[in-house]
Design an enzyme around this catalytic site. Sequence first.
Site, PDB file in Angstrom:
ATOM      1  N   HIS A 192     -48.177 -43.433   3.588  1.00 43.88           N
ATOM      2  CA  HIS A 192     -48.881 -43.890   3.071  1.00 43.88           C
ATOM      3  C   HIS A 192     -49.327 -45.597   3.444  1.00 43.88           C
ATOM      4  O   HIS A 192     -48.009 -46.513   2.612  1.00 43.88           O
ATOM      5  CB  HIS A 192     -47.661 -44.079   1.203  1.00 43.88           C
ATOM      6  CG  HIS A 192     -48.892 -44.687   0.139  1.00 43.88           C
ATOM      7  ND1 HIS A 192     -49.015 -46.089   0.030  1.00 43.88           N
ATOM      8  CD2 HIS A 192     -48.403 -44.362  -1.439  1.00 43.88           C
ATOM      9  CE1 HIS A 192     -49.329 -46.585  -1.235  1.00 43.88           C
ATOM     10  NE2 HIS A 192     -49.141 -44.796  -1.902  1.00 43.88           N
TER      11      HIS A 192
ATOM     12  N   GLU B 147     -54.297 -44.166   3.477  1.00 41.50           N
ATOM     13  CA  GLU B 147     -53.187 -43.302   2.816  1.00 41.50           C
ATOM     14  C   GLU B 147     -53.791 -41.888   4.340  1.00 41.50           C
ATOM     15  O   GLU B 147     -55.070 -42.011   3.654  1.00 41.50           O
ATOM     16  CB  GLU B 147     -52.974 -43.107   2.431  1.00 41.50           C
ATOM     17  CG  GLU B 147     -51.747 -44.291   1.342  1.00 41.50           C
ATOM     18  CD  GLU B 147     -52.151 -44.255  -0.173  1.00 41.50           C
ATOM     19  OE1 GLU B 147     -51.830 -43.017  -0.587  1.00 41.50           O
ATOM     20  OE2 GLU B 147     -52.154 -44.856  -1.243  1.00 41.50           O
TER      21      GLU B 147
HETATM   22  C1  BG6 Z   1     -51.504 -44.818  -4.276  1.00 42.15           C
HETATM   23  C2  BG6 Z   1     -51.644 -43.854  -5.784  1.00 42.15           C
HETATM   24  O1  BG6 Z   1     -51.563 -43.298  -3.224  1.00 42.15           O
HETATM   25  O2  BG6 Z   1     -49.869 -44.844  -4.253  1.00 42.15           O
HETATM   26  C3  BG6 Z   1     -51.896 -44.667  -6.531  1.00 42.15           C
HETATM   27  O3  BG6 Z   1     -53.102 -43.421  -5.291  1.00 42.15           O
HETATM   28  C4  BG6 Z   1     -50.363 -45.534  -6.810  1.00 42.15           C
HETATM   29  O4  BG6 Z   1     -52.246 -44.156  -8.287  1.00 42.15           O
HETATM   30  C5  BG6 Z   1     -50.001 -45.556  -5.010  1.00 42.15           C
HETATM   31  O5  BG6 Z   1     -50.533 -46.313  -7.877  1.00 42.15           O
HETATM   32  C6  BG6 Z   1     -48.814 -46.411  -5.718  1.00 42.15           C
HETATM   33  O6  BG6 Z   1     -47.691 -45.439  -5.949  1.00 42.15           O
HETATM   34  P1  BG6 Z   1     -45.857 -46.108  -6.264  1.00 42.15           P
HETATM   35  O7  BG6 Z   1     -45.605 -44.594  -6.640  1.00 42.15           O
HETATM   36  O8  BG6 Z   1     -45.664 -46.400  -5.024  1.00 42.15           O
HETATM   37  O9  BG6 Z   1     -46.125 -47.150  -7.305  1.00 42.15           O
END
Ligand code: BG6
Length: 314
Positions: free
Chosen positions: A184, A288
């Site tokens: 991510h 990502e």
């Molecule tokens: C992304 C999602 O991969 O991650 C989003 O598509 C999400 O919807 C974002 O808000 C962040 O996620 P997190 O759990 O790290 O706040």
Amino acid sequence: MMRIRIRGNAPVLSMESAPMIDALNQKHGIPGAVSVVEGKNHLPKVVLTHRSGSRAEIYLHGAHVCSWVDSTGEERFFLSREAWFEPGKPIRGGIPVIFPQFGAGPLPPHGLARLYSWEIARTERLPSGAVRLRLCLDSTPEMLAQWPHPFHLEFEVLLDEALAIVLRAKNTSGEPFAFTSALHTYFAVQDIKRTKVLGLKGVTLADAMQKGAREVETREAIAFDRETDRVYVQAPDAVRIRDEARDLTITIEKSNLPDVVVWNPWIEKARRMPDFGDEEYPFMVCVETGQVEKPRSLAAGALWECRTRFSVSR
Ligand code: BG6
């Protein structure tokens, strides 16, 4: 063993982490290439340095790459100034490792791997001069209580002029299981309004801003002027981020990961995220690489491996 004590609402590691970090450094440190140091909130952090001048910092917590400085000396990853560095919580920025669940579901959002401390399996400087770190994570009873499928994960960081990541998952149970996964990655950009993502034209996407409605991307260059949250399904194995303000391009190459997610929270969502500054959204974009849309099945005893590589050109 690290001890965790509670101060206010936040668990912090006690100072007893210092001898543990010294021991890790003695065992795994390589002069001029690898050192283990105390990071934020006393959490152990591995620092890799390459002779080109590039550098990466990886927390054992979550196997989380939180910094990549390339050979020009510039930071390429975004890390929120509000990020938490706490056991059991994800770090906002860098590369959160998502496994075995992308997004929402029965497990905590984006799964378990980013919430636990990993172990150093190996450090080495290769004959090419590249520096490699391998971390691993085995499922514990606490994880198995949430997801009853024993696994072994390996996360490899290879630093030279570029940064490459290998993620492996082994099914150590006697039954098949299915998972989703992603790196991510939060990239630092100078100005999101002058940033574009290239290489996704013609790819089918599921748009979370339109309740997952599918469409085909028609743009050569994806620009940002609002909250963006899209899964590009079966995307090409190379996509690029063009940072016009810095006049540079980051290339992201992937293998054995079908999908690419493009995300920027923009103004309102930034305000809703407690570990992200309200004014930080212009300075990041997540691109990502993942096995996101369709869970991957892994037979009993089988091993899955994927790669992602980041490089910078001007
Ligand atoms: C992304 C999602 O991969 O991650 C989003 O598509 C999400 O919807 C974002 O808000 C962040 O996620 P997190 O759990 O790290 O706040």
